[in-house]
Design an enzyme around this catalytic site. Structure first.
Site, PDB file in Angstrom:
ATOM      1  N   TYR A  84       0.829  -1.155  -0.125  1.00 26.62           N
ATOM      2  CA  TYR A  84       0.017   0.104   0.094  1.00 26.62           C
ATOM      3  C   TYR A  84       0.871   1.319   0.028  1.00 26.62           C
ATOM      4  CZ  TYR A  84      -3.520   3.236   1.223  1.00 26.62           C
ATOM      5  OH  TYR A  84      -4.485   4.369   1.336  1.00 26.62           O
TER       6      TYR A  84
ATOM      7  N   LYS B  43       0.972   3.980  -3.092  1.00 21.24           N
ATOM      8  CA  LYS B  43       0.663   5.182  -2.744  1.00 21.24           C
ATOM      9  C   LYS B  43       2.036   6.428  -2.999  1.00 21.24           C
ATOM     10  CE  LYS B  43      -3.713   4.560  -2.370  1.00 21.24           C
ATOM     11  NZ  LYS B  43      -4.621   5.501  -3.354  1.00 21.24           N
TER      12      LYS B  43
END
Length: 169
Positions: free
Chosen positions: A105, A109
């Protein structure tokens, strides 16, 4: 419709160039232009990096980063041709700082942050603004799933938020 406006909801697989392009083609056919794109899709799976499965990595990077790129690229072409437009990518605080058990993640991002910066400087002279928002934790289904598996997450995150709570959408 009650306000004299038109809207169109279409399914899209953001990891598929052809699926994204099909939606863009339909929007252009129905509306003639695209003024704003908001990329707000995202997935996560939390586990120690040493245990992270390749398939989970590929899926998260695919949706969060590749999907954002494909949507930006397809819509960006239309906006550049129009000479104007605005793209807003939802990054995350996890794209700016490391978060334990969030390797894919955070990597995805962080990629969205750099993608946004790169497209922003490349497309600004062409009339297209590209910006990102990097929120902290919001009370969303994804965060609620994390809290079910990791109840201590709330205390760990809230202790770093000045207002002292997880935000509400």
């Amino acid at each position: 419709a009650a306000h004299g406006q038109r809207a169109l909801a279409l399914p899209v697989d953001v990891t598929s160039r052809s699926s994204v392009q099909t939606v863009i083609d339909r929007l252009m056919a129905d509306f003639g232009r695209i003024d704003i794109l908001v990329n707000s899709h995202g997935l996560t799976k939390r586990m120690p990096a040493v245990d992270f499965l390749e398939a989970d990595w590929d899926q998260i990077i695919g949706v969060n980063l590749k999907g954002t790129f494909l949507c930006c690229q397809s819509v960006g072409r239309e906006m550049i041709a129009q000479g104007r437009g605005s793209i807003i990518n939802l990054a995350s605080i996890g794209g700016l700082v490391g978060l334990p058990t969030s390797v894919a993640y955070c990597a995805s991002k962080g990629g969205v942050v750099q993608l946004t910066r790169t497209l922003g400087v490349e497309w600004a002279p062409l009339g297209v603004r590209v910006n990102a928002i990097a929120p902290s934790s919001f009370n969303t289904p994804m965060v609620r799933q994390v809290l079910e598996v990791e109840p201590e997450y709330r205390e760990r995150v809230v202790s770093k938020i000045p207002i002292g709570r997880i935000a509400e959408p």
